[in-house]
Scaffold this motif. Structure first.
Motif, mmCIF file in Angstrom:
data_model
loop_
_atom_site.group_PDB
_atom_site.id
_atom_site.type_symbol
_atom_site.label_atom_id
_atom_site.label_comp_id
_atom_site.label_asym_id
_atom_site.label_seq_id
_atom_site.Cartn_x
_atom_site.Cartn_y
_atom_site.Cartn_z
ATOM 1 N N LYS A 188 0.834 -1.200 0.000
ATOM 2 C CA LYS A 188 0.000 0.000 0.000
ATOM 3 C C LYS A 188 0.872 1.255 0.000
ATOM 4 N N ILE A 189 2.082 1.080 0.507
ATOM 5 C CA ILE A 189 3.057 2.162 0.578
ATOM 6 C C ILE A 189 4.428 1.508 0.408
ATOM 7 N N SER A 190 5.371 2.224 -0.112
ATOM 8 C CA SER A 190 6.708 1.649 -0.265
ATOM 9 C C SER A 190 7.389 1.552 1.100
ATOM 10 N N HIS A 191 8.346 0.644 1.207
ATOM 11 C CA HIS A 191 9.070 0.522 2.466
ATOM 12 C C HIS A 191 9.836 1.803 2.812
ATOM 13 N N PRO A 192 10.525 2.450 1.859
ATOM 14 C CA PRO A 192 11.198 3.719 2.192
ATOM 15 C C PRO A 192 10.228 4.786 2.697
ATOM 16 N N ASP A 193 9.053 4.894 2.065
ATOM 17 C CA ASP A 193 8.083 5.896 2.520
ATOM 18 C C ASP A 193 7.539 5.543 3.899
ATOM 19 N N TYR A 194 7.328 4.259 4.137
ATOM 20 C CA TYR A 194 6.885 3.823 5.473
ATOM 21 C C TYR A 194 7.914 4.217 6.523
ATOM 22 N N MET A 195 9.187 3.956 6.259
ATOM 23 C CA MET A 195 10.234 4.212 7.244
ATOM 24 C C MET A 195 10.491 5.708 7.434
ATOM 25 N N LYS A 196 10.032 6.552 6.509
ATOM 26 C CA LYS A 196 10.151 8.000 6.701
ATOM 27 C C LYS A 196 9.390 8.466 7.940
ATOM 28 N N GLN A 197 8.443 7.632 8.384
ATOM 29 C CA GLN A 197 7.685 7.981 9.590
ATOM 30 C C GLN A 197 8.579 8.054 10.826
ATOM 31 N N LEU A 198 9.755 7.452 10.754
ATOM 32 C CA LEU A 198 10.715 7.566 11.861
ATOM 33 C C LEU A 198 10.956 9.035 12.218
ATOM 34 N N LYS A 199 10.984 9.891 11.204
ATOM 35 C CA LYS A 199 11.287 11.311 11.431
ATOM 36 C C LYS A 199 10.168 12.044 12.172
ATOM 37 N N GLY A 200 8.958 11.461 12.179
ATOM 38 C CA GLY A 200 7.822 12.151 12.792
ATOM 39 C C GLY A 200 7.374 11.586 14.125
ATOM 40 N N PHE A 201 8.085 10.563 14.605
ATOM 41 C CA PHE A 201 7.672 9.925 15.862
ATOM 42 C C PHE A 201 8.356 10.639 17.026
ATOM 43 N N THR A 202 7.573 11.410 17.799
ATOM 44 C CA THR A 202 8.148 12.289 18.826
ATOM 45 C C THR A 202 7.932 11.812 20.260
ATOM 46 N N ALA A 203 6.822 11.156 20.538
ATOM 47 C CA ALA A 203 6.451 10.790 21.914
ATOM 48 C C ALA A 203 6.468 12.025 22.819
ATOM 49 N N SER A 204 6.138 13.178 22.250
ATOM 50 C CA SER A 204 6.283 14.453 22.960
ATOM 51 C C SER A 204 5.304 14.624 24.112
ATOM 52 N N ASN A 205 4.171 13.919 24.046
ATOM 53 C CA ASN A 205 3.183 14.001 25.141
ATOM 54 C C ASN A 205 3.010 12.663 25.852
ATOM 55 N N TYR A 206 4.027 11.843 25.777
ATOM 56 C CA TYR A 206 3.981 10.521 26.388
ATOM 57 C C TYR A 206 4.045 10.641 27.903
ATOM 58 N N LYS A 207 3.007 10.167 28.566
ATOM 59 C CA LYS A 207 2.926 10.200 30.028
ATOM 60 C C LYS A 207 2.578 8.804 30.535
ATOM 61 N N PRO A 208 3.593 7.957 30.706
ATOM 62 C CA PRO A 208 3.346 6.563 31.072
ATOM 63 C C PRO A 208 2.583 6.389 32.382
ATOM 64 N N GLU A 209 2.767 7.311 33.308
ATOM 65 C CA GLU A 209 2.016 7.210 34.566
ATOM 66 C C GLU A 209 0.517 7.356 34.319
ATOM 67 N N GLU A 210 0.143 8.254 33.387
ATOM 68 C CA GLU A 210 -1.275 8.417 33.052
ATOM 69 C C GLU A 210 -1.800 7.190 32.310
ATOM 70 N N TRP A 211 -0.978 6.603 31.444
ATOM 71 C CA TRP A 211 -1.375 5.356 30.784
ATOM 72 C C TRP A 211 -1.676 4.288 31.826
ATOM 73 N N ALA A 212 -0.740 4.114 32.756
ATOM 74 C CA ALA A 212 -0.891 3.056 33.766
ATOM 75 C C ALA A 212 -2.105 3.308 34.647
ATOM 76 N N SER A 213 -2.352 4.571 34.959
ATOM 77 C CA SER A 213 -3.516 4.914 35.780
ATOM 78 C C SER A 213 -4.816 4.582 35.053
ATOM 79 N N LEU A 214 -4.862 4.875 33.748
ATOM 80 C CA LEU A 214 -6.050 4.559 32.951
ATOM 81 C C LEU A 214 -6.247 3.047 32.850
ATOM 82 N N ILE A 215 -5.170 2.320 32.640
ATOM 83 C CA ILE A 215 -5.257 0.862 32.566
ATOM 84 C C ILE A 215 -5.767 0.303 33.892
ATOM 85 N N LYS A 216 -5.267 0.834 34.993
ATOM 86 C CA LYS A 216 -5.747 0.417 36.315
ATOM 87 C C LYS A 216 -7.231 0.710 36.463
#
Length: 445
Positions: free
Chosen positions: A67-95
């Motif tokens: 559906k997409i080329s492998h090079p274009d798929y891997m370009k997503q590496l440049k956009g993965f920031t995890a800038s709002n990643y809050k693992p404590e909030e994830w764990a609290s929601l899972i709980k």
């Protein structure tokens, strides 16, 4: 079969496991005790998070299926920031959802690791703006909430140059033609598994992709042995070519009770595993709750998936479902966790579970049921009927019982409208002794 409650206890908790197929290589006695927490847990949360969330496309499969080329798929590496990643909030929601374990995609088929792998391959630490280990803080947060650690790991790595497959209908090489190349891949694969095992000691391993090769080619026996050397208590899902501990049906609920002692339904909240903004086919809390009730009624677990965005935020629709599921779980906890699968089909038209001593039968009433409900073939005397989450008790009536016949009558229970739960009410039917069911054909037998 008359003492169905006692027999159910044996089947689920102590019988010899066939692991996940008739060709299983596992000694059943070696897994019986360590599977208890899994049997009691009932609910886990699956987390599909990776670079595929940047464009919101199929995880790995989008380039494999061209559906997409492998090079274009891997370009997503440049956009993965995890800038709002809050693992404590994830764990609290899972709980809050009521889940007892969580399984995160440490590496999908695209080969991008969420931890700082020492192998010369892709990771979010080395190859994305996130530039950090995403697993350690999540597992620490889960530990704080008392939630078991689960690690999804793809045996397939379509981006690794020594893996035979790459895209649909094309291969890099055949194992028989280049056995040394395959051995290099196996060494790499086992090295990454060892990294995860030593660093995080997952309580549960969730392998994927085993269909592309045999147990011998994967060296599945060695994978299992190496995991258990470091963590003997670890349990392994059924996608290891016969070397797993439990079965994992995906998305569609089994029509009949699975034959396996331990099993888990893995299911998305919409139609996709990872974040895809165009997918708005959200399941409602009612739908998720009724599917969950069916799973535990049949002696299984549910692994419910969420797909965070690339920045680490969880879509609000998924948050809503987890919160509503958690509210329902807290109200009906007695009938859900640490229970056994319920009645065989035909005795009650709805999900059921049993207390471990089989002296309390729990009846789940979908669709805001009211009026008369019926239980068939119950030989026990009923001591009390409670509506969970309320102070209400209900009366029952026995219909069709003849004094000289061993055939029990039908149990009718009148359920008033004012005790109904928003999603699914649950009745606790307290019995005079462990559950005993009539299995005859009527008449004098």
């Amino acid at each position: 079969m008359k003492l169905i409650g006692k027999i159910t206890s044996v089947i689920i908790l102590t019988a010899a496991s066939v692991a996940v197929n008739a060709q299983s290589k596992i000694n059943p006695d070696s897994i019986r005790n360590k599977m208890q927490w899994f049997a009691d847990a009932k609910l886990g949360i699956f987390i599909h998070w990776g670079i595929y969330s940047v464009n919101g496309i199929d995880e790995s499969w989008s380039f494999y299926n061209k559906k997409i080329s492998h090079p274009d798929y891997m370009k997503q590496l440049k956009g993965f920031t995890a800038s709002n990643y809050k693992p404590e909030e994830w764990a609290s929601l899972i709980k809050e959802s009521g889940a007892r374990y969580a399984v995160v995609t440490t590496k999908h088929h695209d080969g991008v690791a969420l931890w700082p792998t020492k192998e010369k391959h892709y990771s979010v630490v080395k190859n994305t703006p996130a530039k950090r280990d995403l697993l350690t803080p999540l597992y620490k947060a889960l530990d704080k909430e008392g939630i078991k650690r689960g690690a999804y790991f793809s045996l397939i790595d379509w981006s690794y140059t020594d893996y035979p497959a790459f895209t649909k209908d094309s291969v890099r090489y055949k194992i028989g033609d280049s056995p040394q190349r395959w051995q290099r891949f196996l060494h790499f694969n086992q090295a990454q598994i060892n990294e995860l095992n030593k660093a995080f000691k997952p309580d549960l391993w969730w392998f994927d992709g085993d269909w592309e090769h045999s147990a011998e080619e994967w060296q599945a026996s060695a994978i299992r042995q190496n995991i258990l050397k470091i963590n003997p208590a670890a349990i392994i899902n059924g996608r290891l070519q016969g070397y797993g501990d439990y079965d994992t049906p995906e998305q569609n609920f089994p029509v009949t009770r699975p034959k396996y002692n331990w099993w888990e339904l893995c299911m998305t909240i919409n139609n996709n595993w990872g974040y895809q903004p165009q997918d708005t086919a959200w399941k409602t809390p009612y739908e998720v709750i009724t599917i969950f009730a069916d799973a535990i009624s049949n002696g299984g677990n549910m692994l419910l998936d969420i797909g965070p965005k690339e920045d680490g935020t969880i879509p609000p629709q998924q948050v809503h479902v987890l919160k509503e599921l958690g509210k329902w779980n807290r109200k009906h906890e007695e009938a859900i966790f640490n229970t056994l699968g319920g009645l065989p089909q035909g005795h009650f038209y709805g999900p059921t579970t049993l207390s471990k001593d089989s002296t309390t039968l729990y009846l789940f009433l979908p669709g805001k049921a009211s009026g008369n409900i019926v239980v068939k073939g119950l030989k026990n005397n009923i001591k009390k009927i409670r509506v969970l989450g309320t102070s209400a008790t209900l009366q029952h009536k026995i219909v069709g019982k003849i004094s000289w016949s061993p055939v029990p009558g039908l149990v009718y229970i009148q359920v008033p409208e004012d005790v109904q739960d928003e999603y699914m009410s649950v009745l606790a039917v307290e019995l005079d002794k462990p559950l005993s069911l009539y299995k005859g054909q009527g008449g004098l037998n």
